[in-house]
Scaffold this motif. Structure first.
Motif, PDB file in Angstrom:
ATOM      1  N   LEU A 115       0.842  -1.193   0.000  1.00  0.00           N
ATOM      2  CA  LEU A 115       0.000   0.000   0.000  1.00  0.00           C
ATOM      3  C   LEU A 115       0.877   1.242   0.000  1.00  0.00           C
ATOM      4  O   LEU A 115       1.923   1.276   0.654  1.00  0.00           O
ATOM      5  CB  LEU A 115      -0.903   0.015   1.231  1.00  0.00           C
ATOM      6  N   LEU A 116       0.411   2.250  -0.725  1.00  0.00           N
ATOM      7  CA  LEU A 116       1.145   3.500  -0.800  1.00  0.00           C
ATOM      8  C   LEU A 116       0.244   4.651  -0.346  1.00  0.00           C
ATOM      9  O   LEU A 116      -0.797   4.922  -0.935  1.00  0.00           O
ATOM     10  CB  LEU A 116       1.611   3.760  -2.241  1.00  0.00           C
ATOM     11  N   ARG A 117       0.620   5.290   0.724  1.00  0.00           N
ATOM     12  CA  ARG A 117      -0.046   6.497   1.172  1.00  0.00           C
ATOM     13  C   ARG A 117       0.714   7.671   0.554  1.00  0.00           C
ATOM     14  O   ARG A 117       1.910   7.833   0.762  1.00  0.00           O
ATOM     15  CB  ARG A 117      -0.026   6.604   2.703  1.00  0.00           C
ATOM     16  N   TRP A 118      -0.027   8.504  -0.226  1.00  0.00           N
ATOM     17  CA  TRP A 118       0.627   9.637  -0.876  1.00  0.00           C
ATOM     18  C   TRP A 118      -0.161  10.914  -0.601  1.00  0.00           C
ATOM     19  O   TRP A 118      -1.362  10.892  -0.381  1.00  0.00           O
ATOM     20  CB  TRP A 118       0.768   9.420  -2.391  1.00  0.00           C
ATOM     21  N   ASN A 119       0.537  12.053  -0.627  1.00  0.00           N
ATOM     22  CA  ASN A 119      -0.086  13.331  -0.321  1.00  0.00           C
ATOM     23  C   ASN A 119       0.671  14.428  -1.064  1.00  0.00           C
ATOM     24  O   ASN A 119       1.857  14.651  -0.815  1.00  0.00           O
ATOM     25  CB  ASN A 119      -0.057  13.592   1.192  1.00  0.00           C
ATOM     26  N   VAL A 120       0.002  15.076  -1.990  1.00  0.00           N
ATOM     27  CA  VAL A 120       0.626  16.158  -2.756  1.00  0.00           C
ATOM     28  C   VAL A 120       0.797  17.367  -1.847  1.00  0.00           C
ATOM     29  O   VAL A 120      -0.168  17.873  -1.270  1.00  0.00           O
ATOM     30  CB  VAL A 120      -0.221  16.525  -3.986  1.00  0.00           C
ATOM     31  N   THR A 121       2.024  17.842  -1.719  1.00  0.00           N
ATOM     32  CA  THR A 121       2.299  18.969  -0.809  1.00  0.00           C
ATOM     33  C   THR A 121       2.618  20.257  -1.559  1.00  0.00           C
ATOM     34  O   THR A 121       2.488  21.338  -1.003  1.00  0.00           O
ATOM     35  CB  THR A 121       3.491  18.634   0.113  1.00  0.00           C
ATOM     36  N   ASN A 122       3.053  20.160  -2.784  1.00  0.00           N
ATOM     37  CA  ASN A 122       3.357  21.357  -3.570  1.00  0.00           C
ATOM     38  C   ASN A 122       2.497  21.321  -4.828  1.00  0.00           C
ATOM     39  O   ASN A 122       2.600  20.396  -5.640  1.00  0.00           O
ATOM     40  CB  ASN A 122       4.847  21.394  -3.932  1.00  0.00           C
ATOM     41  N   LEU A 123       1.611  22.287  -4.985  1.00  0.00           N
ATOM     42  CA  LEU A 123       0.607  22.284  -6.045  1.00  0.00           C
ATOM     43  C   LEU A 123       0.871  23.423  -7.024  1.00  0.00           C
ATOM     44  O   LEU A 123       0.531  24.577  -6.743  1.00  0.00           O
ATOM     45  CB  LEU A 123      -0.799  22.428  -5.452  1.00  0.00           C
ATOM     46  N   SER A 125       0.200  25.614 -10.458  1.00  0.00           N
ATOM     47  CA  SER A 125      -1.083  26.026 -11.050  1.00  0.00           C
ATOM     48  C   SER A 125      -1.570  24.988 -12.054  1.00  0.00           C
ATOM     49  O   SER A 125      -0.780  24.319 -12.722  1.00  0.00           O
ATOM     50  CB  SER A 125      -0.920  27.389 -11.737  1.00  0.00           C
ATOM     51  N   GLY A 126      -2.848  24.836 -12.145  1.00  0.00           N
ATOM     52  CA  GLY A 126      -3.440  23.849 -13.039  1.00  0.00           C
ATOM     53  C   GLY A 126      -4.608  23.187 -12.371  1.00  0.00           C
ATOM     54  O   GLY A 126      -4.916  23.398 -11.196  1.00  0.00           O
ATOM     55  N   GLU A 127      -5.248  22.354 -13.087  1.00  0.00           N
ATOM     56  CA  GLU A 127      -6.441  21.669 -12.550  1.00  0.00           C
ATOM     57  C   GLU A 127      -6.009  20.642 -11.518  1.00  0.00           C
ATOM     58  O   GLU A 127      -5.170  19.783 -11.780  1.00  0.00           O
ATOM     59  CB  GLU A 127      -7.197  20.992 -13.678  1.00  0.00           C
ATOM     60  N   ILE A 128      -6.556  20.725 -10.315  1.00  0.00           N
ATOM     61  CA  ILE A 128      -6.246  19.792  -9.237  1.00  0.00           C
ATOM     62  C   ILE A 128      -7.381  18.787  -9.148  1.00  0.00           C
ATOM     63  O   ILE A 128      -8.523  19.144  -8.881  1.00  0.00           O
ATOM     64  CB  ILE A 128      -6.085  20.536  -7.878  1.00  0.00           C
ATOM     65  N   THR A 129      -7.009  17.545  -9.370  1.00  0.00           N
ATOM     66  CA  THR A 129      -8.049  16.522  -9.371  1.00  0.00           C
ATOM     67  C   THR A 129      -8.128  15.804  -8.032  1.00  0.00           C
ATOM     68  O   THR A 129      -9.202  15.570  -7.502  1.00  0.00           O
ATOM     69  CB  THR A 129      -7.764  15.491 -10.483  1.00  0.00           C
ATOM     70  N   LYS A 130      -6.950  15.432  -7.491  1.00  0.00           N
ATOM     71  CA  LYS A 130      -6.926  14.674  -6.254  1.00  0.00           C
ATOM     72  C   LYS A 130      -5.618  14.965  -5.526  1.00  0.00           C
ATOM     73  O   LYS A 130      -4.547  14.911  -6.125  1.00  0.00           O
ATOM     74  CB  LYS A 130      -7.043  13.183  -6.559  1.00  0.00           C
ATOM     75  N   LYS A 131      -5.647  15.266  -4.219  1.00  0.00           N
ATOM     76  CA  LYS A 131      -4.463  15.687  -3.468  1.00  0.00           C
ATOM     77  C   LYS A 131      -3.808  14.556  -2.692  1.00  0.00           C
ATOM     78  O   LYS A 131      -2.618  14.631  -2.398  1.00  0.00           O
ATOM     79  CB  LYS A 131      -4.822  16.791  -2.496  1.00  0.00           C
ATOM     80  N   SER A 132      -4.524  13.514  -2.310  1.00  0.00           N
ATOM     81  CA  SER A 132      -3.960  12.440  -1.489  1.00  0.00           C
ATOM     82  C   SER A 132      -4.778  11.179  -1.686  1.00  0.00           C
ATOM     83  O   SER A 132      -5.866  11.201  -2.269  1.00  0.00           O
ATOM     84  CB  SER A 132      -3.938  12.842  -0.011  1.00  0.00           C
ATOM     85  N   GLY A 133      -4.226  10.085  -1.157  1.00  0.00           N
ATOM     86  CA  GLY A 133      -4.970   8.844  -1.258  1.00  0.00           C
ATOM     87  C   GLY A 133      -4.163   7.629  -0.835  1.00  0.00           C
ATOM     88  O   GLY A 133      -2.980   7.715  -0.497  1.00  0.00           O
ATOM     89  N   TRP A 134      -4.823   6.460  -0.844  1.00  0.00           N
ATOM     90  CA  TRP A 134      -4.192   5.154  -0.610  1.00  0.00           C
ATOM     91  C   TRP A 134      -4.297   4.360  -1.904  1.00  0.00           C
ATOM     92  O   TRP A 134      -5.384   4.220  -2.460  1.00  0.00           O
ATOM     93  CB  TRP A 134      -4.898   4.384   0.505  1.00  0.00           C
ATOM     94  N   ASP A 135      -3.189   3.813  -2.380  1.00  0.00           N
ATOM     95  CA  ASP A 135      -3.224   3.057  -3.631  1.00  0.00           C
ATOM     96  C   ASP A 135      -2.292   1.850  -3.554  1.00  0.00           C
ATOM     97  O   ASP A 135      -1.485   1.712  -2.630  1.00  0.00           O
ATOM     98  CB  ASP A 135      -2.831   3.960  -4.802  1.00  0.00           C
ATOM     99  N   ILE A 136      -2.422   0.993  -4.562  1.00  0.00           N
ATOM    100  CA  ILE A 136      -1.597  -0.208  -4.639  1.00  0.00           C
ATOM    101  C   ILE A 136      -0.197   0.162  -5.136  1.00  0.00           C
ATOM    102  O   ILE A 136      -0.027   0.986  -6.023  1.00  0.00           O
ATOM    103  CB  ILE A 136      -2.235  -1.245  -5.599  1.00  0.00           C
ATOM    104  N   LEU A 137       0.820  -0.520  -4.551  1.00  0.00           N
ATOM    105  CA  LEU A 137       2.218  -0.347  -4.958  1.00  0.00           C
ATOM    106  C   LEU A 137       2.786  -1.711  -5.330  1.00  0.00           C
ATOM    107  O   LEU A 137       2.643  -2.678  -4.572  1.00  0.00           O
ATOM    108  CB  LEU A 137       3.046   0.267  -3.819  1.00  0.00           C
ATOM    109  N   ILE A 138       3.409  -1.818  -6.500  1.00  0.00           N
ATOM    110  CA  ILE A 138       4.047  -3.074  -6.935  1.00  0.00           C
ATOM    111  C   ILE A 138       5.502  -2.773  -7.300  1.00  0.00           C
ATOM    112  O   ILE A 138       5.785  -2.252  -8.379  1.00  0.00           O
ATOM    113  CB  ILE A 138       3.315  -3.699  -8.140  1.00  0.00           C
ATOM    114  N   PRO A 139       6.449  -3.114  -6.419  1.00  0.00           N
ATOM    115  CA  PRO A 139       7.870  -2.907  -6.735  1.00  0.00           C
ATOM    116  C   PRO A 139       8.481  -4.164  -7.369  1.00  0.00           C
ATOM    117  O   PRO A 139       8.221  -5.289  -6.937  1.00  0.00           O
ATOM    118  CB  PRO A 139       8.494  -2.635  -5.363  1.00  0.00           C
TER     119      PRO A 139
END
Length: 492
Positions: A115-123, A125-139
């Motif tokens: 699982l990958l917890r991510w959070n956009v901290t520097n935005l 200019s432009g259309e912001i769709t989603k700032k954070s979330g939990w997603d699948i990670l495959i290394p």
């Protein structure tokens, strides 16, 4: 490109190799450089930092499982060349496969999911769709471990990390998901197994099992050298105390006598190291101990000369001269038995020491040259019996000693109330206990000579002092010759 990487990984994991790594647990830390892989092509020029900790468990001879947790950031630049930045906190579970390895390094490949917890901290200019979330990670990726010692490995790794989101860079292209490359350097700590060194001898357990040494014993053969010293430093057999079977332990050879523990004859003089040290008192690392240009083996086995003396019979001709020049007997003071030493005949009288001649005039003129001074025996000082010598490494009196002993016997006969004590000494070469016993035996042999020749045994006492009380420098040959002596002293 991503599909190709995944395909190559799956193909390699179907190849069956053997791993020789066994352990109880591994744990460690890694520092990573991240390179984003998003829609923004300039992302590749921006490096990010990421830290990760992990624990590994062995599943089989080739597979291990790994769980890890990390924290860091991922950053790049968008189409307008403005920086974006996202915090990452992954938790992942991996399978590592080691196709082959040595005791020094172990390459491996891996694949995992998490699982990958991510959070956009520097935005930007432009259309912001989603700032954070939990997603699948495959290394997926590959790495290599290098063994520093039995407890520590260095780990180098490269990987690609697939994600199930396209919002890591705050931009959704509606096509590919975002991902990132990772290049790491880390330290892995090992507990247990074939990389451990439970006895602290400097050899890992797996190697000890292959060699046959005891992985729980510092010194398997109890010879005083650790198994690691024997294998890595001296190249001796850690399973036997005497690798070259010369009756000297490996420890004695490398630590005390400095001889070769893998050769019975370190200096190649045809005398075993043990015999040189214990019997002949020669140097096992010098082919010619007395520096007379005759090898020790040549002296001992061919001519029975003393390899620790340049002049075995003390006739003032060195052994080499007697053997090759004058042809006299190098262990006989007076070869032709005419009453004058070979050296005096050859060097002073210029006569043939092989032909018996009349030397009464010379003997008469020099009869007091070696005479024992009775006055010395009336003091508390000891008298050195110059010329009393013994066969090499034994208490048997050399025939050249008769003249001096006869003088002492004459003094004892002329002074029936005189009592003496005979002191035996050696040099410091060889075993101190052996030297002590040899000095005692030599003193006793001299006493027995006097008793055999008519002196009452109650008038004579003996003592041995080994290498004590040297009168010469034991670091040089001449000094050692002086220290190998018999002294007598008056007993009050």
């Amino acid at each position: 490109m991503r599909i190709k990487l995944l395909y190559i990984f799956l193909l390699i994991t179907n190849i069956n190799f053997a791993q020789i790594n066994e352990y109880l647990i591994k744990f460690g830390v890694q520092g990573n450089l991240l390179i984003p892989d998003t829609e923004f092509k300039n992302d590749a020029y921006v490096l990010s930092l990421f830290g990760r900790g992990f624990i590994k468990y062995e599943l089989s001879s080739s597979w291990e499982s790994e769980i890890g947790f990390g924290i860091g950031n991922l950053s790049g630049v968008n189409y307008q060349n403005k920086k974006w930045e996202t915090n990452l906190i992954p938790l992942d579970f991996r399978f590592n496969f080691s196709p082959f390895q040595s005791q020094i390094y172990s390459p491996y490949i891996f694949c995992g999911i998490g699982l990958l917890r991510w959070n956009v901290t520097n935005l930007p200019s432009g259309e912001i769709t989603k700032k954070s979330g939990w997603d699948i990670l495959i290394p997926i990726g590959a790495g290599i471990e290098f063994c520093i010692n039995s407890k520590l490995l260095i780990d180098l790794k490269g990987s690609y990390n697939f994600t199930s989101t396209d919002y890591l860079n705050n931009y959704d292209s509606k096509k590919n998901k975002d991902g990132f490359y990772s290049f790491s350097f880390g330290f892995t700590f090992v507990e247990g197994g074939n990389l451990s060194d439970s006895d602290g001898d400097g050899i890992i357990m797996k190697m000890e099992e292959e060699i046959g040494t005891n992985p729980n014993k510092f010194d398997t053969d109890d010879d005083g050298l650790s198994d690691g010293e024997e294998i890595n430093l001296y190249f001796t057999n850690p399973l036997v105390p005497d690798s070259d079977k010369d009756n000297l332990t490996d420890f004695e050879e490398v630590k005390y006598f400095f001889s070769d523990p893998n050769s019975q004859d370190s200096d190649g003089d045809d005398i075993l190291d043990f015999d040189e040290i214990d019997k002949f008192k020669t140097n096992p690392n010098q082919k010619d101990s007395d520096k007379d240009e005759l090898s020790d083996g040549y002296e001992v086995f061919k001519y029975s000369t003393n390899p620790t003396l340049i002049d075995s019979d003390s006739d003032e001709l060195n052994d080499k001269e007697e053997i090759f020049s004058t042809k006299t007997n190098p262990i006989k003071f007076d070869t032709d038995e005419d009453g004058v030493s070979d050296g005096i005949e050859f060097n002073i009288l210029k006569t043939n020491p092989l032909v018996k001649e009349n030397h009464e005039k010379y003997i008469s003129e020099n009869k007091t040259e070696n005479k024992i001074n009775l006055e010395n025996l009336n003091t508390d000082k000891s008298v050195i019996l110059q010329g009393v010598q013994f066969l090499l490494g034994s208490a048997e009196i050399n025939s050249s000693s008769e003249n001096i002993l006869q003088q002492v016997k004459l003094i004892l006969n002329e002074n029936p109330n005189l009592k003496i004590e005979i002191h035996g000494y050696t040099d410091n070469i060889g075993n101190p206990d052996f030297n002590q016993k040899l000095s005692e035996n030599r003193a006793e042999t001299v006493k027995n000579w006097f008793v055999k020749n008519g002196i009452n045994f109650q008038r004579i006492a003996t003592k041995g002092f080994g290498s004590l009380n040297p009168i010469g420098n034991n670091e040089i040959q001449g000094g050692r010759e002086k220290n190998r002596r018999i002294e007598i002293i008056k007993v009050k």
